[in-house]
Design an enzyme around this catalytic site. Structure first.
Site, PDB file in Angstrom:
ATOM      1  N   THR A 396      63.497 104.996  58.980  1.00 27.96           N
ATOM      2  CA  THR A 396      62.503 104.457  59.908  1.00 27.96           C
ATOM      3  C   THR A 396      62.375 102.948  59.744  1.00 27.96           C
ATOM      4  OG1 THR A 396      61.362 106.494  59.510  1.00 27.96           O
ATOM      5  CG2 THR A 396      60.064 104.745  60.539  1.00 27.96           C
ATOM      6  N   THR A 414      62.703 105.548  64.460  1.00 28.01           N
ATOM      7  CA  THR A 414      63.401 106.135  63.316  1.00 28.01           C
ATOM      8  C   THR A 414      64.577 107.015  63.711  1.00 28.01           C
ATOM      9  OG1 THR A 414      63.013 107.439  61.304  1.00 28.01           O
ATOM     10  CG2 THR A 414      61.907 108.203  63.272  1.00 28.01           C
ATOM     11  N   ASN A 416      64.964 109.254  61.227  1.00 26.00           N
ATOM     12  CA  ASN A 416      64.458 110.046  60.110  1.00 26.00           C
ATOM     13  C   ASN A 416      65.050 109.523  58.808  1.00 26.00           C
ATOM     14  OD1 ASN A 416      62.800 111.810  58.834  1.00 26.00           O
ATOM     15  ND2 ASN A 416      64.133 113.579  59.027  1.00 26.00           N
ATOM     16  N   ASP A 438      61.626 117.201  60.511  1.00 29.64           N
ATOM     17  CA  ASP A 438      60.179 116.927  60.463  1.00 29.64           C
ATOM     18  C   ASP A 438      59.346 118.122  60.925  1.00 29.64           C
ATOM     19  OD1 ASP A 438      60.252 114.444  59.343  1.00 29.64           O
ATOM     20  OD2 ASP A 438      59.982 113.330  61.197  1.00 29.64           O
TER      21      ASP A 438
HETATM   22  O1  DON Z   1      58.458 110.619  61.731  1.00 32.68           O
HETATM   23  C1  DON Z   1      58.365 110.707  60.517  1.00 32.68           C
HETATM   24  O2  DON Z   1      57.306 110.858  59.938  1.00 32.68           O
HETATM   25  C2  DON Z   1      59.624 110.571  59.659  1.00 32.68           C
HETATM   26  N1  DON Z   1      60.759 111.010  60.412  1.00 32.68           N
HETATM   27  C3  DON Z   1      59.766 109.155  59.196  1.00 32.68           C
HETATM   28  C4  DON Z   1      60.946 108.952  58.278  1.00 32.68           C
HETATM   29  C5  DON Z   1      60.884 107.694  57.525  1.00 32.68           C
HETATM   30  O3  DON Z   1      59.932 106.967  57.571  1.00 32.68           O
HETATM   31  C6  DON Z   1      62.055 107.392  56.653  1.00 32.68           C
HETATM   32  N2  DON Z   1      62.006 106.027  56.202  1.00 32.68           N
HETATM   33  N3  DON Z   1      61.890 105.568  55.147  1.00 32.68           N
END
Ligand code: DON
Length: 600
Positions: A396, A414, A416, A438
């Site tokens: 992200t 993101t 993910n 998720d």
């Molecule tokens: O939407 C979400 O909460 C996750 N897919 C975010 C993933 C994320 O922040 C990875 N980064 N460090």
């Protein structure tokens, strides 16, 4: 269950001493600090200052693209769309066209905040037990590193929606800088070289990723090398020429679907053609005289940020002393209650009735505050998700932008994981997200971020997976004052909470706030995580309170902060990411050194 036994006499004694010593009123309504963004010699970290606007991103090349758009007269939305596409080229681990996200837009003329939801959607063929085998067991990595892990991407639709509704420039003009970066190439930074070397084990499993990210299909890029992305340039050219149709239909869509069909993927031509970005009503709250506006479900971030601030408002945080064991205790306990509620009550509101009013209610927050005991860690298994009265139904990257006309954008998007599923769609130069992870694949089984979920976040066709992404505005005197957000999976919510508390309760500037070591507790697992930088004395005190403290050797998150104050913009890029940068139109001028200023 009783609290975890205190570990040592010394730690217990130290805790008691600290409680006696601290001049705190434990249940007093605390004041906001005399918040100011003025540069002071009293702090270590200083923001980048600009009079014309500010772009803060995880990659200075993309910040420059955004600043150039502002300098040429574009508004914050024009800059955001150009920056979003530029990050897809310059920060391939997280910037994307194959993923999705959320954008908050504040329009100064209308005095209105719009929340654009361009989160990925489950393909029509997805179903609740998608990642379970015949024995109802999770198939390892199926929701993470396969074509079936991908949700229908939303980024192109989201950026287009933002531009045509709220931007001022032509679509082709804001996509152009990204095309140029992809074609001409970027000079590989130390961070990119290092990151790609580490990602090779995963990216190397996919032929198209190997071809895209490694020289001659095998060797690592070195610092100073030129990294060109000709396939991505062509995909961006189709997007530039045809708008979303250049992505969701025609050649790009055919390339995506062909690869899906070859690898047991789910996304079809119809899934792509049917994808729409949508607008939602932002969530609103207030905290010590400031208005908080954030992303509503399917983000869990906005609701829980406001819920936690509502609880924290019952305590005088400033009096606990920043970083003290008691301060961390307050923050950690509040986080546990919020993450417990998240596990049950949050999901895509188009499929599940989220009890938003109850979660945002100050009375419910007071109830939680009343259960929090100073100096004590309540074990997570004694904290159950709350029960609403009369409740009827369940890598992200972030960037922040403000312009001189008073508009603002907070955008988190993101793939993910870092590089998403690791799968590049041949011929597109585009990495595929693994956002399906998720969802809650099975009740009681945590996702990659250790998050639990239930019916509210079970897989259903066309549903959006629950997210923690939390692009947020804080308003002061009716004007956007602070813009923030972060990556970090489950730790996004706690990172954003700490930014808000840092600037409001402790008066930190945007850069100082970004730099502070962070804490995280997500209820389950019952573990308090600390970034490097906390004193061993504090850690002993926390252990004596009953916390299972895990000092993590790596940092997390990458907050990108802007404070607007007295007509100036103060950008604080998270120093955790080497390539991050804050830059405004004045900053572009300062490159010829007629004024002193900080370069990104
Ligand atoms: O939407 C979400 O909460 C996750 N897919 C975010 C993933 C994320 O922040 C990875 N980064 N460090």
């Amino acid at each position: 269950m009783s609290a975890k036994p205190q570990k040592t006499y010394t730690a217990t004694a130290a805790l008691l001493a600290s409680l006696l010593w601290l001049p705190i009123s434990l249940h007093a309504q605390g004041p906001a600090a005399d918040s100011t963004a003025i540069l002071r010699s009293a702090v270590y970290n200083h923001p980048v200052v600009d009079s014309q606007g500010m772009v803060v991103t995880q990659n200075a090349i993309a910040s420059k693209v955004g600043a150039q758009i502002l300098a040429s007269g574009g508004n914050a939305v024009d800059a955001a769309v150009a920056t979003g596409f530029a990050l897809a080229v310059a920060l391939p681990r997280a910037g994307n066209i194959g993923g999705g996200g959320f954008m908050l837009v504040y329009l100064s003329e209308q005095n209105q905040t719009i929340a654009i939801d361009y989160r990925e959607k489950a393909p029509a063929a997805a179903h609740r037990d998608l990642y379970l085998d015949a024995n109802d067991e999770i198939i390892p990595d199926d929701s993470r590193f396969t074509h079936r892990a991908a949700g229908v991407p939303g980024t192109v639709a989201g950026l287009h929606h933002a531009l045509i509704n709220y931007g001022t420039m032509a679509w082709t003009d804001v996509v152009a800088p990204a095309i140029e970066l992809a074609k001409a190439g970027i000079i590989v930074s130390s961070d990119l070289a290092d990151n790609l070397t580490r990602a090779k084990r995963r990216l190397g499993k996919n032929q198209a990723s190997l071809k895209k990210f490694y020289k001659d299909n095998e060797s690592n890029y070195q610092v100073g090398d030129l990294f060109q992305q000709p396939d991505l340039a062509q995909t961006l050219e189709r997007i530039s020429a045809e708008g979303p149709k250049g992505f969701y239909t025609g050649r790009t869509a055919e390339l995506i679907v062909a690869d899906m069909q070859a690898h047991d993927g789910l996304i079809t031509i119809d899934d792509l053609a049917n994808y729409q970005a949508i607008e939602r009503e932002p969530v609103h709250g207030n905290y010590r005289g400031h208005e908080i506006v954030s992303m509503p479900p399917p983000s869990s971030g906005g609701i829980h940020i406001i819920q936690m601030l509502n609880v924290l408002e019952n305590f005088d945080l400033n009096a606990t002393g920043y970083g003290s064991a008691l301060y961390i205790n307050r923050m950690a306990e509040v986080m546990k209650y919020a993450y417990a509620d998240r596990s049950v009550y949050l999901g895509d509101p188009d499929f599940y009735e989220v009890p938003q009013e109850w979660l945002l209610n100050k009375t419910y927050a007071k109830e939680i505050a009343g259960k929090i005991v100073a100096g004590k860690a309540t074990p997570s298994n004694e904290i159950l998700p709350g029960k609403p009265d009369n409740y009827e139904s369940p890598d992200t990257t972030h960037f922040s932008i403000m312009d001189s006309k008073g508009n603002a954008v907070a955008n988190t998007y993101t793939l993910n994981f870092s590089y998403g599923s690791g799968i590049t769609i041949p011929g597109t130069g585009m990495l595929l997200n693994n956002e399906m992870d998720d969802f809650s694949s099975k009740p009681g089984v945590a996702n990659a971020f250790g998050l639990l979920g239930d019916t509210a976040n079970e897989i259903q066709p066309q549903k959006r997976p629950l997210s923690s992404m939390t692009p947020t505005f804080v308003f002061k005197d009716g004007k956007p004052w602070f813009v923030t957000g972060s990556p970090g999976g489950s730790r996004i919510i706690s990172a954003v909470l700490q930014q808000i508390v840092n600037v409001i309760d402790f008066g930190m500037n945007s850069a100082d706030s970004a730099a502070q070591p962070r804490i995280h507790h997500q209820w389950q697992p019952d573990r308090l995580q600390l970034e490097p930088g906390f004193s061993p004395d504090t850690i002993h005190l926390l252990e004596a309170m009953g916390y299972d403290v895990q000092s993590v050797s790596r940092t997390w998150g990458a907050v990108q902060n802007i404070v607007s104050h007295n007509g100036m913009f103060f950008g604080g890029a998270d120093p955790r990411r080497a390539d991050a940068g804050a830059l405004g139109p004045d900053g572009l001028e300062c490159l010829n050194n007629t004024v002193a200023c900080r370069l990104p």
